[in-house]
Design an enzyme around this catalytic site. Structure first.
Site, PDB file in Angstrom:
ATOM      1  N   SER A  67      31.933  -7.833  76.341  1.00 48.18           N
ATOM      2  CA  SER A  67      32.357  -6.322  76.238  1.00 48.18           C
ATOM      3  C   SER A  67      34.021  -6.219  76.617  1.00 48.18           C
ATOM      4  O   SER A  67      34.531  -7.230  77.438  1.00 48.18           O
ATOM      5  CB  SER A  67      31.927  -5.821  77.442  1.00 48.18           C
ATOM      6  OG  SER A  67      32.103  -4.252  77.371  1.00 48.18           O
ATOM      7  N   ASP A  68      34.385  -5.523  75.973  1.00 47.27           N
ATOM      8  CA  ASP A  68      35.924  -4.861  76.268  1.00 47.27           C
ATOM      9  C   ASP A  68      35.966  -3.512  76.034  1.00 47.27           C
ATOM     10  O   ASP A  68      35.437  -2.639  75.418  1.00 47.27           O
ATOM     11  CB  ASP A  68      37.000  -5.558  75.292  1.00 47.27           C
ATOM     12  CG  ASP A  68      38.266  -5.674  75.838  1.00 47.27           C
ATOM     13  OD1 ASP A  68      38.819  -6.243  76.745  1.00 47.27           O
ATOM     14  OD2 ASP A  68      39.107  -5.054  74.996  1.00 47.27           O
ATOM     15  N   THR A  69      37.295  -3.011  76.632  1.00 47.28           N
ATOM     16  CA  THR A  69      37.385  -1.636  76.838  1.00 47.28           C
ATOM     17  C   THR A  69      38.835  -1.115  76.285  1.00 47.28           C
ATOM     18  O   THR A  69      39.817  -2.024  76.956  1.00 47.28           O
ATOM     19  CB  THR A  69      37.180  -0.768  77.987  1.00 47.28           C
ATOM     20  OG1 THR A  69      35.771  -0.919  78.481  1.00 47.28           O
ATOM     21  CG2 THR A  69      37.374   0.532  78.051  1.00 47.28           C
ATOM     22  N   GLY A 103      33.730  -1.979  73.231  1.00 52.17           N
ATOM     23  CA  GLY A 103      32.883  -2.645  72.223  1.00 52.17           C
ATOM     24  C   GLY A 103      32.071  -3.763  73.030  1.00 52.17           C
ATOM     25  O   GLY A 103      32.333  -4.045  74.122  1.00 52.17           O
TER      26      GLY A 103
END
Length: 188
Positions: A67-69, A103
């Site tokens: 995950s990434d923001t 994501g």
């Protein structure tokens, strides 16, 4: 089936714990700086995929979650490297609406599924004093856009449209549903 969160983020760990699945944490060593796509949605998915693939390579029988923001305000705002950069980011967000993209990639072996959760966040106009006080703490420096909505940055938020937890770093409710569908692909 083993479930691995490819993140060392304490916020993502807390949100994963809300799901009804046991999981292990194995931080990814994926180099996020290799992703330079200016489109926030494309970039956040590429980073989430990179993180998941990095860990999945060593654990092909496990389901890995990457995950990434990303915070986007006319350009991608990453994690500030200095007080000056944090101040510049917060000034650009002051009194305006920006978009946060989180994501997520679910991966097992060669099979992968990715999705993006998009949330609009509007800040109150910020004073020099508010910005100065905030950047004097450790809070802005490990967070995209130089603020943590779940900590001191909460005092800047006038309005949010979308998933609050996606802004924190992991859209838990959607992840639960996407994960259920993904796991069903491996049921006999």
């Amino acid at each position: 089936m083993d479930l691995i969160l490819a993140s060392q983020s304490p916020r993502r760990k807390e949100l994963m714990a809300l799901l009804p699945y046991p999981f292990t944490i194995i931080p990814s060593t994926f180099d996020e700086s290799t992703i330079t796509d200016p489109d926030p949605e494309t970039a956040v998915i590429k980073i989430a995929e990179g993180k998941a693939a990095n860990v999945a390579a060593a654990f092909p029988e496990s389901v890995v979650i990457g995950s990434d923001t990303i915070v986007y305000q006319n350009k991608i705002l990453g994690k500030p490297k200095s007080a000056g950069e944090a101040e510049e980011m917060l000034r650009s967000l002051s009194g305006r609406t920006h978009t946060v993209y989180t994501g997520v990639t679910l991966m097992k072996g060669e099979k992968a599924h990715s999705f993006v959760e998009k949330t609009s966040v509007t800040f109150w106009p910020l004073t020099d004093e508010e910005i100065g006080r905030y950047i004097s703490t450790d809070d802005p420096y490990d967070k995209a856009g130089a603020y943590g909505i779940q900590s001191g940055g909460a005092l800047f938020v006038k309005e949010i449209k979308g998933d609050y937890y996606a802004v924190v770093g992991l859209p838990a409710a959607r992840l639960k549903r996407e994960l259920q569908r993904f796991l069903s692909c491996f049921q006999p």
